[in-house]
Design a protein around this motif. Structure first.
Motif, PDB file in Angstrom:
ATOM      1  N   ARG A 162       0.859  -1.194   0.000  1.00 13.62           N
ATOM      2  CA  ARG A 162       0.000   0.000   0.000  1.00 13.62           C
ATOM      3  C   ARG A 162       0.890   1.237   0.000  1.00 13.62           C
ATOM      4  O   ARG A 162       1.871   1.313   0.741  1.00 13.62           O
ATOM      5  CB  ARG A 162      -0.920  -0.005   1.223  1.00 13.62           C
ATOM      6  CG  ARG A 162      -1.864   1.200   1.302  1.00 13.62           C
ATOM      7  CD  ARG A 162      -2.959   0.942   2.302  1.00 13.62           C
ATOM      8  NE  ARG A 162      -3.866  -0.105   1.845  1.00 13.62           N
ATOM      9  CZ  ARG A 162      -4.911   0.114   1.050  1.00 13.62           C
ATOM     10  NH1 ARG A 162      -5.172   1.333   0.627  1.00 13.62           N
ATOM     11  NH2 ARG A 162      -5.686  -0.870   0.681  1.00 13.62           N
ATOM     12  N   SER A 163       0.534   2.202  -0.858  1.00  8.95           N
ATOM     13  CA  SER A 163       1.329   3.434  -0.965  1.00  8.95           C
ATOM     14  C   SER A 163       1.106   4.296   0.269  1.00  8.95           C
ATOM     15  O   SER A 163      -0.030   4.592   0.638  1.00  8.95           O
ATOM     16  CB  SER A 163       0.955   4.203  -2.229  1.00  8.95           C
ATOM     17  OG  SER A 163      -0.422   4.517  -2.226  1.00  8.95           O
ATOM     18  N   LEU A 164       2.193   4.687   0.914  1.00  8.66           N
ATOM     19  CA  LEU A 164       2.094   5.579   2.071  1.00  8.66           C
ATOM     20  C   LEU A 164       1.953   7.036   1.645  1.00  8.66           C
ATOM     21  O   LEU A 164       1.361   7.845   2.357  1.00  8.66           O
ATOM     22  CB  LEU A 164       3.337   5.420   2.954  1.00  8.66           C
ATOM     23  CG  LEU A 164       3.449   4.132   3.776  1.00  8.66           C
ATOM     24  CD1 LEU A 164       4.779   4.099   4.513  1.00  8.66           C
ATOM     25  CD2 LEU A 164       2.304   4.049   4.776  1.00  8.66           C
ATOM     26  N   THR A 165       2.563   7.350   0.532  1.00 10.61           N
ATOM     27  CA  THR A 165       2.536   8.732   0.015  1.00 10.61           C
ATOM     28  C   THR A 165       2.088   8.696  -1.440  1.00 10.61           C
ATOM     29  O   THR A 165       2.085   7.626  -2.067  1.00 10.61           O
ATOM     30  CB  THR A 165       3.941   9.374   0.086  1.00 10.61           C
ATOM     31  OG1 THR A 165       4.799   8.703  -0.844  1.00 10.61           O
ATOM     32  CG2 THR A 165       4.513   9.303   1.486  1.00 10.61           C
ATOM     33  N   PRO A 166       1.717   9.853  -2.000  1.00 10.48           N
ATOM     34  CA  PRO A 166       1.475   9.881  -3.446  1.00 10.48           C
ATOM     35  C   PRO A 166       2.750   9.473  -4.189  1.00 10.48           C
ATOM     36  O   PRO A 166       3.848   9.862  -3.814  1.00 10.48           O
ATOM     37  CB  PRO A 166       1.115  11.347  -3.717  1.00 10.48           C
ATOM     38  CG  PRO A 166       0.643  11.880  -2.404  1.00 10.48           C
ATOM     39  CD  PRO A 166       1.442  11.169  -1.374  1.00 10.48           C
ATOM     40  N   LEU A 167       2.589   8.697  -5.237  1.00 10.45           N
ATOM     41  CA  LEU A 167       3.723   8.264  -6.054  1.00 10.45           C
ATOM     42  C   LEU A 167       3.694   9.084  -7.344  1.00 10.45           C
ATOM     43  O   LEU A 167       2.839   8.881  -8.200  1.00 10.45           O
ATOM     44  CB  LEU A 167       3.623   6.762  -6.354  1.00 10.45           C
ATOM     45  CG  LEU A 167       3.453   5.841  -5.139  1.00 10.45           C
ATOM     46  CD1 LEU A 167       3.395   4.371  -5.575  1.00 10.45           C
ATOM     47  CD2 LEU A 167       4.583   6.040  -4.123  1.00 10.45           C
ATOM     48  N   ARG A 168       4.682  10.026  -7.465  1.00 10.69           N
ATOM     49  CA  ARG A 168       4.642  10.954  -8.603  1.00 10.69           C
ATOM     50  C   ARG A 168       5.973  11.086  -9.317  1.00 10.69           C
ATOM     51  O   ARG A 168       6.471  12.199  -9.462  1.00 10.69           O
ATOM     52  CB  ARG A 168       4.135  12.318  -8.151  1.00 10.69           C
ATOM     53  CG  ARG A 168       4.922  12.930  -7.003  1.00 10.69           C
ATOM     54  CD  ARG A 168       4.505  14.348  -6.662  1.00 10.69           C
ATOM     55  NE  ARG A 168       3.248  14.452  -6.021  1.00 10.69           N
ATOM     56  CZ  ARG A 168       2.163  14.937  -6.610  1.00 10.69           C
ATOM     57  NH1 ARG A 168       2.215  15.328  -7.864  1.00 10.69           N
ATOM     58  NH2 ARG A 168       1.037  15.035  -5.969  1.00 10.69           N
ATOM     59  N   PRO A 169       6.651  10.116  -9.816  1.00 12.81           N
ATOM     60  CA  PRO A 169       6.284   8.707  -9.707  1.00 12.81           C
ATOM     61  C   PRO A 169       6.938   8.015  -8.515  1.00 12.81           C
ATOM     62  O   PRO A 169       6.719   6.838  -8.298  1.00 12.81           O
ATOM     63  CB  PRO A 169       6.821   8.133 -11.018  1.00 12.81           C
ATOM     64  CG  PRO A 169       8.034   8.957 -11.283  1.00 12.81           C
ATOM     65  CD  PRO A 169       7.724  10.336 -10.799  1.00 12.81           C
ATOM     66  N   SER A 170       7.797   8.688  -7.737  1.00 14.50           N
ATOM     67  CA  SER A 170       8.466   8.041  -6.626  1.00 14.50           C
ATOM     68  C   SER A 170       7.749   8.347  -5.320  1.00 14.50           C
ATOM     69  O   SER A 170       7.002   9.316  -5.215  1.00 14.50           O
ATOM     70  CB  SER A 170       9.922   8.504  -6.538  1.00 14.50           C
ATOM     71  OG  SER A 170       9.985   9.890  -6.287  1.00 14.50           O
ATOM     72  N   GLY A 171       7.980   7.496  -4.313  1.00  8.10           N
ATOM     73  CA  GLY A 171       7.370   7.695  -3.009  1.00  8.10           C
ATOM     74  C   GLY A 171       7.619   6.478  -2.122  1.00  8.10           C
ATOM     75  O   GLY A 171       8.552   5.697  -2.351  1.00  8.10           O
ATOM     76  N   LEU A 172       6.782   6.341  -1.124  1.00  9.79           N
ATOM     77  CA  LEU A 172       6.956   5.258  -0.156  1.00  9.79           C
ATOM     78  C   LEU A 172       5.813   4.253  -0.244  1.00  9.79           C
ATOM     79  O   LEU A 172       4.644   4.632  -0.444  1.00  9.79           O
ATOM     80  CB  LEU A 172       7.021   5.812   1.273  1.00  9.79           C
ATOM     81  CG  LEU A 172       8.278   6.602   1.662  1.00  9.79           C
ATOM     82  CD1 LEU A 172       8.113   7.147   3.063  1.00  9.79           C
ATOM     83  CD2 LEU A 172       9.513   5.723   1.569  1.00  9.79           C
TER      84      LEU A 172
END
Length: 430
Positions: free
Chosen positions: A381-391
Motif C-alpha cells: 500500500r502506498s504511504l505517500t502519493p507516487l509521482r512517480p516516486s514515493g513510499l
C-alpha cells in the motif's frame, strides 16, 4: 436713366445677398457634423486600434470635420507613428484640441493634425524618447525621433518653425509650451475653453456633434496591450500552467493561467496584431500541456507545450523588443515564485500535492527480510502519493518505490512488477 436703374438694382441685390449670407452659412453649418474623438491615457497599440476604427467610421458616416481631444502623457513611439500616419491619410480635415496635456507622443500626434487649438491651461511638448526601462534612447533613435518631430511641424499648411519641435524632443531642453506660448509662436491657432469655441473657430457653429466612445472590448484591449501589463499577464499565465504540470487533474492555477493568456491573446487579436497562426500555435501548446497533466508522462509534452505557447506569444506581439523583455521578466518571476512557493507554502492548500507530507516510519528489523525475488508480484500500500516516486509499505516494511510512469494516490494498493538493485517498480492494482 435706364443705366442708373440697372446699377441701383444690382446694388440692391448685393445688399440683399449680404444680408442673407449669415442665414445660408448657418443653414450650412447646421447640416454639418463634427466627430469628437478622445485621445486619452497612454499612447499604445490599443489606442491606435481605437483611433483607426473611430476615424474610419467618421469618414464613412460623412463627417465634415474630426476633432481629436488630446489629454495624454505620451507613450510608445511606434504607436504614435502609426497614429500620425492615420491622421495624415484621413480624407477629412482633423483638428487637435489639447484639453490638458499633449506630452511626448501626444505632442507628435497633435503636430500631425491640420490645426491645433488648446485650452488655456493645456500644455504641449516634453517629447523625449525613452526605452522600455524609462531610460533615454540611443543616439540613432533620438536623432530619428527629433527628425520626425521636425517633419510633423512642417507638414501642415501652417509651416511651423521646426526648431521648437526639435527642442521639445531634445533631452537637454524638453521644451514644454503652455497655450499662450504656443499661440505666440504659431504652434497653436486658437485658445479655446470648450467645444463650442472649437466649432466657432472652425466656422461650424451649430454643427451636429458626434462623440466617439471607447467600447468595453477596446477598453480591455488598451489595458492588456499596455507594456506594463503584458509581463504581469505572462507571469500569471506561466505560473498557473507550471503548477498544473506538477499537480494531478486541473484546478485553480490552471484557470488563472488560461485566463491570463486568454486576456493577452484577446487584446492582441482584437487590436489586429495576432493572426490565426498565433491562435493555432497557442491551442496546440494548450493541448500538449493537457496531455502532460492528464497522463503525467516524462515531461516531453509539457516542454513542447510551453515552447508552443511562447512561440504563439511572439507571433501575437506588436513589438519584438517589448515582448522579449516581457517574456524575460515573466520567466525570472516564474522561477522565483516557484522556489518561494515550494519553500514557504508547500503545506498550504493545493500546494500539499506538490510536497511529500508523510515521513517514513523508523525501520524496525522484524528478524527476517524479504528477498528481491520474493517482492515481485506482492501487493503493498502506498504511504505517500507516487509521482512517480514515493513510499510503499509491504509486510510491515517501508520501501522507496517508483511507478511505471502513472501517478498513484496515497493509500492505494500497488503491486511490485520488477526489482533491479535498489529500484523497486510498482503498478497500481485496479
Amino acid at each position: 436713366m435706364e443705366k442708373h436703374v440697372r446699377i441701383s438694382f444690382f446694388l440692391f441685390l448685393m445688399i440683399v445677398a449680404g444680408m442673407m449670407m449669415p442665414f445660408f452659412s448657418s443653414a450650412q453649418s447646421d447640416d454639418a457634423t463634427v466627430h469628437f474623438i478622445p485621445v486619452e491615457q497612454t499612447v499604445e497599440s490599443g489606442l491606435e486600434a481605437f483611433l483607426d476604427r473611430s476615424i474610419t467610421e467618421a469618414i464613412e458616416e460623412g463627417a465634415d470635420h474630426i476633432v481629436l481631444e488630446i489629454d495624454t502623457p505620451g507613450g510608445a513611439v511606434d504607436a504614435a507613428s502609426n497614429i500620425a500616419e492615420i491622421v495624415q491619410n484621413a480624407e477629412v480635415p482633423i483638428t487637435a484640441y489639447v484639453t490638458s496635456e499633449a506630452l511626448s507622443a501626444g505632442a507628435y500626434i497633435a503636430l500631425n493634425a491640420d490645426n491645433i487649438v488648446m485650452d488655456p491651461r493645456a500644455q504641449m511638448g516634453n517629447a523625449a524618447v525613452v526605452d522600455g526601462s524609462g531610460n533615454t534612447a540611443g543616439d540613432k533613435a533620438q536623432e530619428a525621433w527629433e527628425s520626425n518631430m521636425e517633419t510633423a511641424a512642417q507638414s501642415s499648411e501652417h509651416d511651423r518653425d521646426p526648431e521648437y519641435a526639435r527642442a521639445m524632443a531634445d533631452p537637454e531642453e524638453l521644451l514644454t509650451l503652455d497655450a499662450e506660448q504656443a499661440l505666440e509662436i504659431d504652434y497653436a491657432e486658437e485658445v479655446v475653453t470648450d467645444r463650442e469655441e472649437v466649432l466657432a473657430y472652425l466656422g461650424l457653429e451649430g454643427a451636429e456633434q458626434v462623440e466617439s466612445e471607447v467600447s468595453l472590448a477596446e477598453q480591455l484591449t488598451r489595458w492588456v496591450t499596455n507594456p506594463m501589463i503584458i509581463p504581469i499577464l505572462l507571469t500569471v499565465g506561466g505560473v498557473g500552467l507550471l503548477m498544473e504540470l506538477f499537480t494531478p487533474g486541473f484546478g485553480l492555477p490552471g484557470l488563472f493561467g488560461l485566463g491570463s493568456l486568454g486576456l493577452f491573446f484577446f487584446g492582441h487579436l482584437f487590436a489586429g496584431f495576432a493572426g490565426m497562426e498565433a491562435i493555432i500555435l497557442l491551442i496546440l501548446g494548450l493541448v500538449l500541456i493537457g496531455v502532460e497533466v492528464v497522463f503525467t508522462g516524462f515531461g516531453i509534452f509539457g516542454v513542447l507545450g510551453l515552447a508552443s505557447i511562447i512561440g504563439s506569444i511572439f507571433l501575437a506581439s506588436f513589438d519584438t523588443t517589448q515582448i522579449l523583455l516581457s517574456v524575460f521578466i515573466a520567466m525570472v518571476v516564474i522561477v522565483v515564485a516557484t522556489v518561494l512557493l515550494f519553500k514557504y507554502f508547500g503545506k498550504i492548500g493545493f500546494m500539499q500535492k506538490l510536497v511529500l507530507q508523510n515521513a517514513s516510519e523508523p525501520f524496525e528489523d522484524p528478524g527476517e527480510t524479504v528477498s528481491d525475488d520474493d517482492l515481485i508480484g506482492q501487493i503493498g500500500r502506498s504511504l505517500t502519493p507516487l509521482r512517480p516516486s514515493g513510499l510503499m509499505v509491504l509486510a510491515g516494511e517501508n520501501y522507496d518505490v517508483v511507478t511505471d510512469g502513472v501517478y498513484v494516490e496515497a493509500d492505494s494498493d500497488v503491486r511490485v512488477i520488477s526489482v533491479s538493485g535498489p529500484r523497486i517498480v510498482v503498478r497500481v492494482v485496479n
